[in-house]
Design a protein around this motif. Structure first.
Motif, mmCIF file in Angstrom:
data_model
loop_
_atom_site.group_PDB
_atom_site.id
_atom_site.type_symbol
_atom_site.label_atom_id
_atom_site.label_comp_id
_atom_site.label_asym_id
_atom_site.label_seq_id
_atom_site.Cartn_x
_atom_site.Cartn_y
_atom_site.Cartn_z
ATOM 1 N N GLY A 131 1.046 -0.997 -0.115
ATOM 2 C CA GLY A 131 -0.293 -0.209 0.170
ATOM 3 C C GLY A 131 1.060 1.137 0.019
ATOM 4 N N PHE A 132 1.613 1.684 -1.545
ATOM 5 C CA PHE A 132 2.621 2.868 -1.502
ATOM 6 C C PHE A 132 1.938 4.102 -0.720
ATOM 7 N N ASP A 133 0.874 3.799 -1.862
ATOM 8 C CA ASP A 133 0.036 5.494 -1.623
ATOM 9 C C ASP A 133 -1.481 5.186 -1.417
ATOM 10 N N THR A 134 -2.869 6.221 -1.634
ATOM 11 C CA THR A 134 -3.972 6.112 -1.404
ATOM 12 C C THR A 134 -4.473 5.502 -2.217
ATOM 13 N N TRP A 135 -3.982 5.580 -3.675
ATOM 14 C CA TRP A 135 -5.051 4.924 -4.710
ATOM 15 C C TRP A 135 -4.041 3.885 -4.638
ATOM 16 N N ALA A 164 -12.965 9.253 -1.582
ATOM 17 C CA ALA A 164 -13.378 9.911 -3.253
ATOM 18 C C ALA A 164 -12.695 8.286 -3.875
ATOM 19 N N LEU A 165 -11.585 8.852 -3.709
ATOM 20 C CA LEU A 165 -10.125 7.960 -4.569
ATOM 21 C C LEU A 165 -10.643 6.219 -3.461
ATOM 22 N N CYS A 166 -10.926 5.457 -3.078
ATOM 23 C CA CYS A 166 -11.209 4.270 -2.545
ATOM 24 C C CYS A 166 -12.863 3.890 -3.506
ATOM 25 N N ARG A 167 -13.446 4.806 -3.506
ATOM 26 C CA ARG A 167 -15.107 4.599 -4.033
ATOM 27 C C ARG A 167 -14.851 4.347 -5.378
ATOM 28 N N GLU A 168 -13.768 5.525 -6.058
ATOM 29 C CA GLU A 168 -13.581 5.659 -7.989
ATOM 30 C C GLU A 168 -13.199 4.315 -8.205
ATOM 31 N N ALA A 169 -11.922 3.169 -6.858
ATOM 32 C CA ALA A 169 -11.352 1.722 -7.382
ATOM 33 C C ALA A 169 -12.480 0.995 -6.887
ATOM 34 N N GLY A 170 -13.771 0.828 -6.580
ATOM 35 C CA GLY A 170 -15.002 0.453 -6.194
ATOM 36 C C GLY A 170 -15.167 -0.599 -5.132
ATOM 37 N N VAL A 171 -14.789 0.766 -4.372
ATOM 38 C CA VAL A 171 -15.165 0.167 -2.292
ATOM 39 C C VAL A 171 -16.139 1.122 -1.938
ATOM 40 N N VAL A 172 -17.190 0.369 -1.844
ATOM 41 C CA VAL A 172 -18.309 1.955 -1.002
ATOM 42 C C VAL A 172 -18.007 1.521 0.500
ATOM 43 N N SER A 173 -17.460 2.704 -0.035
ATOM 44 C CA SER A 173 -16.836 3.505 1.434
ATOM 45 C C SER A 173 -17.582 4.167 2.804
ATOM 46 N N TYR A 174 -17.515 4.199 4.163
ATOM 47 C CA TYR A 174 -17.467 5.680 4.793
ATOM 48 C C TYR A 174 -16.327 5.856 5.725
ATOM 49 N N GLY A 175 -15.773 7.095 5.807
ATOM 50 C CA GLY A 175 -14.520 7.272 6.548
ATOM 51 C C GLY A 175 -14.871 7.658 8.157
ATOM 52 N N VAL A 191 -2.211 21.174 4.521
ATOM 53 C CA VAL A 191 -1.664 22.304 3.321
ATOM 54 C C VAL A 191 -1.052 21.192 1.977
ATOM 55 N N ARG A 192 -0.342 19.415 2.704
ATOM 56 C CA ARG A 192 0.158 18.848 1.843
ATOM 57 C C ARG A 192 -0.762 18.283 0.730
ATOM 58 N N GLU A 193 -2.170 18.219 1.596
ATOM 59 C CA GLU A 193 -3.966 17.877 0.780
ATOM 60 C C GLU A 193 -4.175 18.654 0.225
ATOM 61 N N VAL A 194 -3.685 19.841 -0.103
ATOM 62 C CA VAL A 194 -3.954 20.645 -1.091
ATOM 63 C C VAL A 194 -3.550 19.372 -2.618
ATOM 64 N N VAL A 195 -2.512 19.776 -2.420
ATOM 65 C CA VAL A 195 -1.563 19.334 -3.967
ATOM 66 C C VAL A 195 -1.947 17.424 -4.283
ATOM 67 N N ALA A 196 -1.989 16.596 -2.523
ATOM 68 C CA ALA A 196 -2.646 15.461 -3.356
ATOM 69 C C ALA A 196 -4.039 15.460 -3.674
ATOM 70 N N ALA A 197 -4.376 16.085 -3.554
ATOM 71 C CA ALA A 197 -6.110 16.280 -4.068
ATOM 72 C C ALA A 197 -5.883 16.444 -5.555
ATOM 73 N N GLY A 198 -5.116 17.042 -6.400
ATOM 74 C CA GLY A 198 -4.556 17.358 -7.937
ATOM 75 C C GLY A 198 -4.043 15.500 -8.113
ATOM 76 N N LYS A 199 -3.091 15.303 -7.471
ATOM 77 C CA LYS A 199 -2.703 13.827 -7.607
ATOM 78 C C LYS A 199 -4.484 13.351 -7.977
ATOM 79 N N ALA A 201 -6.756 13.794 -7.682
ATOM 80 C CA ALA A 201 -8.275 13.828 -9.751
ATOM 81 C C ALA A 201 -7.652 13.203 -10.550
ATOM 82 N N VAL A 202 -6.285 13.441 -10.684
ATOM 83 C CA VAL A 202 -5.645 12.477 -11.524
ATOM 84 C C VAL A 202 -6.085 11.047 -11.806
#
Length: 228
Positions: A131-135, A164-175, A191-199, A201-202
């Motif tokens: 699990g090297f990153d959230t995606w 959001a990313l787990c939903r896109e990966a097909g996992v229905v989830s609550y956080g 602050v880091r999450e502002v940048v990470a949000a861009g990744k 989205a990609v």
């Protein structure tokens, strides 16, 4: 030979030039904040507290670093939340996902040991070592471990991206967002999450393969079968 030196940026000299500069800066700010806005709009109804999160078979805890081989304080708080949900009967199995890319650095095993010390049976814990990153964690939860529904546990500044990313990966989830004091680490993460949000989205659009996928693993299925 004369060395090149960067010159000072030229500021506009006219009122119209200043207007154009301000418009450009404003447009840049809007574009930078669009991914974060997307996260807030798409995950607002999926965030819960430990007290009201729906009962779900599997919880996913994301790695957050080790200190001298032990979970960092932020990671420990995530694991505390998972252990609390298990003791309350709101989850049955915990999937710990983190980085084990180096022999001397093993987040999942450290997370497992911590959970066992805090009352979660070893047989109810499943480890994802890639699990090297959230995606990557979300895609592997779905494709490798067969998780269709899950409670995701992380800090508040990260939990929307995880959902959001787990939903896109097909996992229905609550956080479930773990509360933290607003210290230097918290502000850095926010602050880091502002940048990470861009990744994020990609990743949601491109849906890249994880760094390591590998064969299907029956760990979660076996752990749930043992529950019965």
């Amino acid at each position: 030979m004369r060395r090149w030196r960067p010159g000072r940026p030229r500021l506009p000299r006219t009122r119209e030039g200043w207007r154009r500069l301000i418009r450009a800066v404003a447009a840049g700010c809007v574009l930078a904040l669009l991914p974060a806005t997307w996260l807030h709009l798409t995950t607002g109804d999926r965030l819960r507290t430990a007290a009201d999160v729906p009962r779900t078979e599997v919880a996913v805890v994301f790695g957050a670093g080790l200190w001298d081989g032990e979970p960092s304080p932020y990671l420990a708080h995530r694991l505390d939340a998972a252990a609390g949900l298990y003791r309350a009967g709101r989850i049955e199995v915990v999937l710990v996902t983190g980085d084990n890319s180096r022999e001397e650095y093993d987040e999942p095993d450290a997370m497992r040991a911590y959970l066992v010390r805090h009352g979660v049976p070893d047989g109810r814990i499943v480890s994802d070592y890639a699990g090297f990153d959230t995606w990557d964690s979300c895609v592997r939860a779905k494709k490798i471990f067969g998780v269709d529904r899950a409670v995701l546990i992380s800090q508040g500044f990260h939990i929307r991206r995880a959902v959001a990313l787990c939903r896109e990966a097909g996992v229905v989830s609550y956080g479930v967002g773990v509360d933290e004091a607003h210290d230097t680490t918290w502000y850095y993460g926010a602050v880091r999450e502002v940048v990470a949000a861009g990744k994020a989205a990609v990743d949601a659009v491109v849906e890249p393969d994880p760094r390591f996928l590998g064969p299907r693993e029956p760990g979660v299925e076996r752990a749930l079968a043992d529950v019965g």
